[in-house]
Design an enzyme around this catalytic site. Structure first.
Site, PDB file in Angstrom:
ATOM      1  N   HIS A 175      -2.780   6.894  -0.657  1.00  0.00           N
ATOM      2  CA  HIS A 175      -3.750   7.443   0.284  1.00  0.00           C
ATOM      3  C   HIS A 175      -3.152   8.138   1.501  1.00  0.00           C
ATOM      4  O   HIS A 175      -3.801   8.268   2.539  1.00  0.00           O
ATOM      5  CB  HIS A 175      -4.721   6.347   0.749  1.00  0.00           C
ATOM      6  CG  HIS A 175      -5.586   5.841  -0.355  1.00  0.00           C
ATOM      7  ND1 HIS A 175      -6.401   4.752  -0.225  1.00  0.00           N
ATOM      8  CD2 HIS A 175      -5.741   6.265  -1.634  1.00  0.00           C
ATOM      9  CE1 HIS A 175      -7.036   4.514  -1.353  1.00  0.00           C
ATOM     10  NE2 HIS A 175      -6.639   5.427  -2.224  1.00  0.00           N
TER      11      HIS A 175
ATOM     12  N   TYR B 154      -0.676   7.276   3.525  1.00  0.00           N
ATOM     13  CA  TYR B 154      -0.155   6.476   4.629  1.00  0.00           C
ATOM     14  C   TYR B 154       1.375   6.486   4.589  1.00  0.00           C
ATOM     15  O   TYR B 154       1.974   7.242   3.834  1.00  0.00           O
ATOM     16  CB  TYR B 154      -0.764   5.081   4.600  1.00  0.00           C
ATOM     17  CG  TYR B 154      -2.264   5.117   4.816  1.00  0.00           C
ATOM     18  CD1 TYR B 154      -2.801   5.671   5.982  1.00  0.00           C
ATOM     19  CD2 TYR B 154      -3.152   4.632   3.861  1.00  0.00           C
ATOM     20  CE1 TYR B 154      -4.174   5.737   6.187  1.00  0.00           C
ATOM     21  CE2 TYR B 154      -4.530   4.684   4.053  1.00  0.00           C
ATOM     22  CZ  TYR B 154      -5.033   5.243   5.214  1.00  0.00           C
ATOM     23  OH  TYR B 154      -6.387   5.313   5.422  1.00  0.00           O
TER      24      TYR B 154
ATOM     25  N   HIS C 221       0.854  -1.198   0.000  1.00  0.00           N
ATOM     26  CA  HIS C 221       0.000   0.000   0.000  1.00  0.00           C
ATOM     27  C   HIS C 221       0.887   1.243   0.000  1.00  0.00           C
ATOM     28  O   HIS C 221       1.409   1.660   1.038  1.00  0.00           O
ATOM     29  CB  HIS C 221      -0.893  -0.020   1.238  1.00  0.00           C
ATOM     30  CG  HIS C 221      -2.057   0.919   1.179  1.00  0.00           C
ATOM     31  ND1 HIS C 221      -2.170   1.934   0.249  1.00  0.00           N
ATOM     32  CD2 HIS C 221      -3.188   0.994   1.943  1.00  0.00           C
ATOM     33  CE1 HIS C 221      -3.296   2.590   0.446  1.00  0.00           C
ATOM     34  NE2 HIS C 221      -3.935   2.041   1.466  1.00  0.00           N
TER      35      HIS C 221
END
Length: 358
Positions: free
Chosen positions: A178, A180, A175
């Site tokens: 977004h 993070y 990931h």
């Protein structure tokens, strides 16, 4: 006529029976200890006819919960919980990838037994607060990671991948989107470092690529992918040159021969997002491009036919339609999402959406 969305394809070492991918979506249905339980097993097994399921973001660290009941992959109970999920999906002939993640500054000590948040920076997110067991509170200032601590973060992702392999996952998605932790290093508006992990794009991408190489060492390149979202502003983040960011990361993933590369769009049809997809496709070589952001069946199929994507990632349609693959195949009406139950806990709005009548 069979839509191209419903034809088989290859994502690295994965042979998909269709090009419809279930998006990672946090749903806060895990049991205490960040362990996937029976609700989660049922939810993913019900959607196993997707070409590939990518799970909700799953933490690699005991000090890195952002939602309170998000899942983890750092202890034996979590490995056992996820093994029940992968077994159920495989029993129905499906494939499932684990999305591994660290929220960085997008969390709070109240969610992590007092542990300080970490980031590329010591600046907090500018927003309206974060939900914690003590109510909605202002975002806390994170602590910028020291350079000598970064190998420990890479090691957490590697250990998460090793646990995911033991849990039976077919692949890993890193990931990098977004806002993070990885994105906090990757994008220029947040990364204010002056060491080898800050400044130039090559430096800002270093953490992502070190994690990528560590995970490849566990799963093999053909079973590793990434998600990035250069135009998505979640968690107070942006980049001065998103086109250059896409070009560089795509080139690096092409060099490694990875399994897939996902672009998460705000709206896949917007000109600026189409340009990012064009750049990604031009730099990826044989690495498959996945796109995600507001697709229906017709426009998803159109982009696959046109070569603008190799597979389409669906989020909200999969929430309300466990039989989404079938519905898209026959052009059936889709169930509407009940947004009031997205994070409510329990089976309602999670495992109770109806399938088509047989």
């Amino acid at each position: 006529m069979t839509l191209k969305l419903h034809t088989p394809t290859q994502l690295g070492d994965l042979s998909l029976r269709n090009r419809i991918v279930m998006s990672p979506m946090t749903r806060t249905r895990n049991e205490p200890g960040h362990v996937p339980g029976a609700l989660v097993v049922e939810h993913y097994a019900d959607r196993a006819d997707a070409g590939l399921i990518i799970t909700e973001c799953t933490s690699v660290s005991a000090d890195a919960s952002a939602f309170g009941d998000d899942p983890g992959i750092y202890n034996e109970a979590q490995v056992a919980g996820w093994k029940r999920v992968t077994d159920a999906v495989h029993a129905k002939g499906g494939l499932i990838a684990l999305q591994i993640w660290h929220p960085g500054r997008a969390t709070h000590p109240f969610l992590n037994n007092g542990a300080e948040s970490i980031s590329s920076t010591n600046r907090a997110i500018r927003d309206d607060g974060i939900h914690t067991p003590k109510g909605t509170v202002p975002q806390a200032n994170p602590r910028a990671l020291r350079t000598d601590e970064i190998p420990g973060i890479v090691a957490q992702f590697k250990a998460g991948a090793e646990n995911a392999r033991r849990a039976g996952f077919d692949a890993i998605q890193i990931h990098g989107a977004h806002g993070y932790l990885i994105d906090q290093f990757l994008r220029s508006s947040v990364n204010d470092r002056t060491d080898e992990y800050g400044g130039s794009l090559e430096n800002r991408a270093r953490l992502l690529l070190e994690i990528t190489d560590a995970v490849i060492g566990v799963f093999g390149a053909g079973r590793v992918g990434v998600r990035i979202s250069p135009l998505v502003a979640y968690n107070d983040i942006s980049d001065a040159d998103p086109q250059a960011l896409v070009a560089y990361v795509a080139e690096q993933y092409a060099k490694r021969g990875t399994g897939f590369f996902e672009l998460r769009h705000n709206d896949h049809s917007k000109a600026e997002e189409l340009e990012l997809a064009r750049i990604a496709r031009s730099k990826l070589g044989s690495v498959p491009l996945l796109r995600n952001g507001g697709y229906g069946g017709a426009d998803g199929d159109e982009d696959v036919v046109a070569g603008r994507a190799d597979a389409i990632v669906y989020g909200k349609p999969f929430i309300a339609n466990p039989d989404l693959v079938e519905r898209l195949a026959i052009g059936a009406e889709l169930n509407a999402v009940d947004f009031t139950t997205l994070y409510a806990g329990g089976a309602k709005g999670y495992n109770d959406y109806p399938r088509l009548a047989s």
